[in-house]
Design a protein around this motif. Structure first.
Motif, short mmCIF file in Angstrom:
data_model
loop_
_atom_site.label_atom_id
_atom_site.label_comp_id
_atom_site.label_asym_id
_atom_site.label_seq_id
_atom_site.Cartn_x
_atom_site.Cartn_y
_atom_site.Cartn_z
N LEU A 58 -9.04 2.16 -14.50
CA LEU A 58 -9.74 2.45 -15.95
C LEU A 58 -8.74 1.76 -16.82
O LEU A 58 -8.04 1.02 -17.21
CB LEU A 58 -8.86 3.41 -16.39
CG LEU A 58 -8.99 4.47 -17.68
CD1 LEU A 58 -10.31 4.91 -18.35
CD2 LEU A 58 -7.60 4.87 -17.85
N CYS A 74 -9.29 1.23 -21.39
CA CYS A 74 -9.07 2.17 -22.00
C CYS A 74 -8.12 1.25 -23.04
O CYS A 74 -7.19 0.88 -23.58
CB CYS A 74 -7.91 3.69 -21.72
SG CYS A 74 -7.53 4.28 -23.34
N GLY A 128 -5.18 2.72 -25.71
CA GLY A 128 -4.76 3.57 -24.74
C GLY A 128 -2.70 3.10 -25.16
O GLY A 128 -2.31 3.76 -24.35
N CYS A 174 -5.77 8.48 -25.71
CA CYS A 174 -5.71 7.46 -25.42
C CYS A 174 -4.87 7.04 -24.18
O CYS A 174 -5.22 7.54 -23.14
CB CYS A 174 -6.07 6.51 -25.65
SG CYS A 174 -8.19 6.57 -27.15
N THR A 225 -5.10 8.38 -20.59
CA THR A 225 -5.08 7.35 -19.22
C THR A 225 -4.06 7.76 -18.38
O THR A 225 -3.52 7.67 -17.37
CB THR A 225 -4.44 6.56 -20.11
OG1 THR A 225 -5.59 5.37 -21.09
CG2 THR A 225 -3.99 4.89 -19.23
N ALA A 257 -4.88 1.48 -13.98
CA ALA A 257 -5.31 1.35 -15.49
C ALA A 257 -5.11 0.47 -15.88
O ALA A 257 -3.85 -0.45 -15.66
CB ALA A 257 -5.01 2.62 -16.50
N ILE A 270 -4.58 -0.61 -20.13
CA ILE A 270 -4.61 -0.02 -21.50
C ILE A 270 -4.81 -2.00 -22.41
O ILE A 270 -4.07 -2.74 -22.52
CB ILE A 270 -3.77 0.20 -22.29
CG1 ILE A 270 -1.67 -0.25 -21.62
CG2 ILE A 270 -3.77 1.75 -21.57
CD1 ILE A 270 -0.71 1.43 -22.12
N ILE A 293 -12.43 4.13 -21.50
CA ILE A 293 -12.53 4.63 -22.94
C ILE A 293 -12.02 4.23 -24.41
O ILE A 293 -11.53 2.10 -23.74
CB ILE A 293 -11.28 5.31 -22.55
CG1 ILE A 293 -11.57 6.76 -21.59
CG2 ILE A 293 -10.75 6.27 -24.19
CD1 ILE A 293 -9.66 7.34 -21.42
N CYS A 294 -13.21 4.45 -24.17
CA CYS A 294 -13.48 3.64 -26.21
C CYS A 294 -12.94 4.32 -27.00
O CYS A 294 -13.24 4.98 -27.64
CB CYS A 294 -14.87 3.10 -26.55
SG CYS A 294 -16.23 2.61 -25.48
N TYR A 302 -18.57 6.26 -18.73
CA TYR A 302 -17.57 5.38 -20.59
C TYR A 302 -16.91 6.85 -21.14
O TYR A 302 -18.01 8.01 -20.92
CB TYR A 302 -18.41 5.14 -21.51
CG TYR A 302 -19.18 3.27 -21.12
CD1 TYR A 302 -17.90 2.33 -21.15
CD2 TYR A 302 -19.98 3.39 -19.89
CE1 TYR A 302 -18.60 0.57 -21.23
CE2 TYR A 302 -20.20 2.00 -19.99
CZ TYR A 302 -19.66 0.97 -20.78
OH TYR A 302 -19.26 -0.15 -20.02
#
Length: 293
Positions: free
Chosen positions: A27, A29, A32, A37, A41, A51, A53, A107-108, A155
């Protein structure tokens, strides 16, 4: 006998989804380091993903990544970048590829907000929010889309429900989030043939977030004048659960959609503060307002 209104429970995604559905996934992000967010996450990591961030405040990111790794047993790395600067996002995507070798989910979520009437909102303040939310979403998509194509990933864009109706003192955020919704729709259409999905999450007033603090004047448990069919404010877990679903194989045929996560509040929404008195006399809500940046 009078019945009490229903009050929806708060569920954790691990009570519904298998804990390994994102095994081997990565991911990416933005935003994050805190709030919604960070919560999304954590939930995605709890189901097997590693992930990255991204944000501007490296100290916050470092602490958040440590917490996320400890809580989930997965790897989370912090990368400092500004979504308004495309080159920093490109560098973040390249570093992610060097470290993990793939990007499956994005993740926007970078965002900015404050309260201001149009008459007191500087052009620079309006531009700043558009740059963070709308342009930042575009820049994030541009930086990651070759990698998301390669994994046939997805997305999730974090929006809001403010622009569904006219919301006083939120013209900048309303315009910015409408743009986010539009970007997601186009990504869904252009990238669907490449195997990429794109959807929007639109949280309602969410407890324990900066947005709630701003909108409620630091009273994060304020409920007077609030109506919701499911009886409470949105919780971060509510939004995270939907993000897990949208990234999961169960949502493989869902793209180009906007999903409000607000307990149905938008169908009952009035104004968060007295109308029209708060517009006629902005001094009555002065504590909530910030006119210039």
């Amino acid at each position: 006998m009078t019945s009490s209104p229903y009050f929806a429970p708060v569920n954790n995604s691990i009570s519904t989804f298998k804990d390994n559905i994102f095994e081997g996934k990565v991911l990416f992000c933005t935003g994050g380091g805190s709030g919604i967010c960070k919560g999304m996450t954590e939930s995605i990591m709890r189901h097997g993903a590693n992930a990255v961030i991204i944000g501007r405040k490296f100290d916050r990111l470092t602490e958040a990544s440590r917490e996320l790794s400890e809580r989930t047993g997965r790897t989370c790395i912090p990368i400092q970048a500004d979504v308004r600067q495309p080159q920093t996002l490109q560098a973040a995507a390249e570093r992610t590829m060097e470290y993990f070798g793939r990007i499956d989910f994005v993740i926007c979520g970078a965002a900015g907000n404050f309260m201001s009437p149009i008459s007191g909102l500087s052009e620079n303040a309006f531009k700043t929010v558009i740059e963070i939310d709308t342009l930042g979403t575009y820049n994030t998509v541009k930086a990651t889309i070759p990698h998301v194509r390669a994994t046939k990933g997805a997305y999730v864009h974090v929006s809001a429900t403010l622009h569904y109706r006219g919301t006083p003192y939120q013209v900048h955020v309303s315009a910015a989030k409408a743009g986010v919704d539009a970007i997601s729709n186009v990504v869904a259409v252009e990238e669907g043939p490449h195997g990429v999905r794109s959807n929007v999450l639109a949280p309602g007033f969410t407890s324990g977030t900066e947005g709630m603090r701003v909108m409620s004047g630091n009273k994060t448990n304020k409920t007077e004048g609030f109506s919701n069919p499911l009886g409470r404010f949105t919780e971060i877990h509510d939004v995270a659960n939907v993000a897990v679903f949208l990234f999961s194989p169960a949502a493989c045929y869902i793209t180009g959609q906007v999903l409000p996560v607000d307990g149905g509040a938008e169908h009952l929404r009035g104004d968060f503060f007295p109308y029209p008195s708060s517009v006629v006399d902005p001094s009555s809500v002065r504590k909530l307002l910030k006119g210039k940046m």
